[in-house]
Design a protein around this motif. Structure first.
Motif, PDB file in Angstrom:
ATOM      1  N   UNK A   2     -10.834  -6.406  -2.469  1.00  0.00           N
ATOM      2  CA  UNK A   2     -11.536  -7.516  -1.809  1.00  0.00           C
ATOM      3  C   UNK A   2     -10.757  -8.814  -1.955  1.00  0.00           C
ATOM      4  N   UNK A   3     -10.159  -9.040  -3.118  1.00  0.00           N
ATOM      5  CA  UNK A   3      -9.378 -10.263  -3.328  1.00  0.00           C
ATOM      6  C   UNK A   3      -8.160 -10.287  -2.403  1.00  0.00           C
ATOM      7  N   UNK A   4      -7.523  -9.125  -2.214  1.00  0.00           N
ATOM      8  CA  UNK A   4      -6.368  -9.059  -1.320  1.00  0.00           C
ATOM      9  C   UNK A   4      -6.780  -9.289   0.128  1.00  0.00           C
ATOM     10  N   UNK A   5      -7.906  -8.720   0.523  1.00  0.00           N
ATOM     11  CA  UNK A   5      -8.423  -8.930   1.883  1.00  0.00           C
ATOM     12  C   UNK A   5      -8.758 -10.404   2.086  1.00  0.00           C
ATOM     13  N   UNK A  53      -5.724 -12.450   2.681  1.00  0.00           N
ATOM     14  CA  UNK A  53      -5.221 -12.211   4.038  1.00  0.00           C
ATOM     15  C   UNK A  53      -6.010 -13.006   5.068  1.00  0.00           C
ATOM     16  N   UNK A  54      -7.341 -12.997   4.976  1.00  0.00           N
ATOM     17  CA  UNK A  54      -8.128 -13.695   5.993  1.00  0.00           C
ATOM     18  C   UNK A  54      -8.037 -15.212   5.874  1.00  0.00           C
ATOM     19  N   UNK A  84      -2.475  -8.988   2.567  1.00  0.00           N
ATOM     20  CA  UNK A  84      -3.522  -7.985   2.458  1.00  0.00           C
ATOM     21  C   UNK A  84      -3.173  -6.903   1.449  1.00  0.00           C
ATOM     22  N   UNK A  85      -4.068  -5.918   1.279  1.00  0.00           N
ATOM     23  CA  UNK A  85      -3.836  -4.858   0.289  1.00  0.00           C
ATOM     24  C   UNK A  85      -2.570  -4.068   0.597  1.00  0.00           C
ATOM     25  N   UNK A  86      -1.817  -3.758  -0.451  1.00  0.00           N
ATOM     26  CA  UNK A  86      -0.643  -2.931  -0.286  1.00  0.00           C
ATOM     27  C   UNK A  86      -0.993  -1.475  -0.112  1.00  0.00           C
ATOM     28  N   UNK A  87       0.032  -0.640   0.103  1.00  0.00           N
ATOM     29  CA  UNK A  87      -0.205   0.776   0.389  1.00  0.00           C
ATOM     30  C   UNK A  87      -0.923   1.468  -0.762  1.00  0.00           C
TER      31      UNK A  87
END
Length: 631
Positions: free
Chosen positions: A315-318, A321-322, A328-331
């Motif tokens: 959620x923190x990565x998302x 990104x926004x 955003x989240x890595x692989x």
């Protein structure tokens, strides 16, 4: 001083009459539309159409007229969140009466004060206990003429009494209700004195509802689904009233659950299956702790904790990104998240009914970690902000740019300003008319068109508001350090064993904390301990102190050393309404708590003072003497 307004007001239909009109207009436009759901038994619900609700409102309104209720009369409703509350309030508004919500758990003195201060001519109560409470103070209430009891057929009696009143009478009364007429006298929580009655107009109550519906209604359900909300927060609080207004003004199906107990609420969520969840932080905290406890009892505690950490990271990565601050989240993170979606997250959502995809938390700040957890499992929780004096919410997260840890930005048409001392000021259409019978308090709160909220916070460069605490709750230590206790208390409650926390330290050399334990998780924690021998109780107590010390250390990691908790005391009993330490709206009565536990607080600081000055301990375990938490 900084101020911020999100945007010009969203286009909404101007309110031209009272709140009851939404019931009549919906029934005229879509008579068969299900607007309410009545609980039939433990597992089934019966939908009530817009036309059926309108007819019930008219029948009750006729009964009130037959009993002599006229425009401007004040009638209290002292009941839990149940179907009858909604019908009664709209019937009273239809005849121009004013609703005075009273918590059914309010004490005798609180009931007497509110009914007398508001000058209520009638009161609707739920059961025999409430009748006895009102009856015990009737001699001090010269204006009170009617007491109606729901559990002995009050609605049926009102309907029967109104049979001779023509429907045109109700239509005439409804049409003379103006938007700026008073609809509700909502009393503040009274954490630091007598509750004050806030006069809220039909317009001010409708304003945040209509603005939220205009800009965010489509988020109440996934595409193609009918939006539904389970109302379980008290309608005696403005937050509950706002939920009712959102549902009835927005055509959102609303069910009622009067029991906030864990088992009852869990069953209601499972069977009603709402698409949107409105709650307070303690509910979201309790749900999280239940998830953790259930996983640990099944031997999957480590799996849950890894899944929770992944949810927060995802959620923190998302979020980055926004907000344009990351890719955003890595692989690897996306892969982990997808695995936990199949094995953990979908089961957690199923416990909430399986259809909830967004939620709002209000009443007090929600910790960022909890918000990220819920977003990571597929239920975005928006932390909202509002007061009784603002008729509910004044902020919202802008869609597509949500920022956890904040309460969002000012609603369109509402202005927010932060004064030099950090106090939040609000101006807008939802601000109240004033306090009943308290002109000096009204003048102190309303300053040049701005409401002084008493809350502390700050606006970031993008206009997102963060709440840091209440102005009157700030602690000043003997060294002159100012400490806002809310963030520390919020962080402490994240630990599953901690139920309540009150930070103290006024005129003391350092900050301390009084902590109560979550009884359900404590019982589970005790069962999970592998201790043997005659000294089990002492070893159990030491293990508990070590666990709470870790919670204190985690809370301290978010503040400076001078603001950190240097001593704590575990209390054997929770703060409760019965001992006068909680308000009916479940807010802490800090002054009462400090007075009640004065001896414990003094002992806590005396133990701290006995520690050698030359070897000030870093280990929180040595900051306080042992507590017998099992007495």
């Amino acid at each position: 001083m900084r101020d911020f307004a999100l945007a010009p007001p969203v286009a909404t239909t101007p309110l031209t009459a009272g709140l009851a009109d939404s019931v009549f207009e919906t029934a005229l436009r879509t008579p068969a539309l299900p607007v309410l759901a009545r609980r039939l038994d433990a597992t089934s619900w019966q939908e009530v159409s817009a036309a059926e609700l309108r007819d019930q409102v008219v029948d009750l309104a006729k009964g009130f007229v037959a009993c002599g209720i006229t425009p401007g009369h004040r009638v209290a409703i002292m009941a839990r969140t149940r179907y009858e509350w909604t019908v009664l309030s709209h019937a009273l508004w239809a005849v121009g009466a004013e609703v005075v919500p009273v918590y059914p758990t309010a004490s005798r003195d609180q009931v007497a004060w509110i009914l007398r201060d508001a000058g209520c001519v009638g009161v609707v109560v739920e059961d025999e206990q409430s009748v006895m409470t009102v009856g015990s103070v009737c001699a001090t209430l010269p204006a009170l003429r009617h007491v109606w009891q729901l559990d002995t057929g009050a609605l049926e009696e009102l309907t029967r009494r109104g049979e001779h009143v023509p429907p045109t009478t109700i239509e005439s009364l409804r049409r003379i209700v103006m938007p700026d007429a008073t609809a509700v006298i909502a009393y503040t929580s009274g954490t630091s004195g007598r509750p004050l009655g806030c006069a809220l107009s039909h317009r001010s109550l409708a304003s945040p509802c209509d603005t939220l519906l205009a800009g965010w209604a489509h988020t109440a359900a996934p595409p193609g689904s009918r939006p539904s909300v389970l109302a379980f927060l008290p309608f005696s609080h403005v937050y509950g009233l706002m939920i009712q207004g959102l549902c009835l003004r927005g055509g959102i199906l609303m069910g009622h659950e009067p029991d906030l107990g864990g088992a009852a609420l869990a069953e209601a969520l499972r069977t009603f299956r709402p698409t949107y969840l409105y709650a307070v932080p303690s509910v979201f905290e309790k749900i999280y702790k239940n998830f953790l406890r259930t996983a640990q009892e099944a031997g999957r505690g480590s799996l849950f904790e890894r899944a929770a950490e992944t949810a927060r990271d995802f959620a923190a990565a998302v979020e980055r990104q926004r907000l344009g601050r990351g890719s955003g989240p890595g692989f690897d993170l996306r892969l982990q998240h997808a695995l936990f979606e199949r094995t953990v997250y979908r089961r957690l959502r199923a416990a909430l009914g399986g259809r909830v995809h967004r939620a709002t938390s209000g009443g007090s700040p929600l910790h960022r970690d909890l918000s990220l957890f819920y977003e990571g499992i597929g239920v975005y929780v928006h932390d909202g902000y509002g007061l009784t004096e603002t008729s509910g919410g004044v902020t919202m997260q802008p869609l597509g740019r949500e920022k956890s840890g904040t309460v969002g930005q000012a609603l369109p048409g509402t202005d927010i300003r932060v004064a030099e001392d950090g106090e939040i000021l609000v101006r807008g259409p939802s601000v109240f008319q004033g306090y009943v019978n308290a002109e000096p308090a009204t003048r102190a709160a309303l300053r040049g068109g701005w409401l002084a909220t008493g809350d502390l916070g700050f606006l970031d460069t993008d206009g997102y508001l963060t709440i840091t605490g209440r102005k009157k709750d700030v602690i000043i230590t003997s060294s002159g350090k100012s400490v806002a206790p809310a963030a520390l208390e919020q962080r402490l409650r994240l630990h599953p064993l901690v139920h309540q926390a009150v930070v103290v330290g006024d005129n003391r050399p350092c900050v301390g904390a009084l902590i109560t334990l979550d009884p359900d998780f404590l019982a589970h924690w005790r069962r999970s301990l592998t201790l043997h021998g005659d000294s089990r109780e002492a070893r159990e107590e030491n293990a508990l102190r070590e666990e709470i010390a870790r919670a204190v250390a985690a809370a301290n990691s978010s503040v400076s050393r001078s603001e950190s908790i240097r001593a704590f005391r575990i209390l054997p009993q929770p703060f409760d309404q019965s001992n006068g330490l909680l308000t009916p709206s479940m807010k802490l009565r800090r002054d009462s708590i400090v007075a009640h536990y004065a001896a414990e607080i003094e002992a806590m600081y005396q133990a701290r003072a006995r520690l050698p000055r030359q070897s000030a301990p870093e280990d929180v375990l040595s900051w306080d003497d042992a507590d017998n938490v099992f007495r």
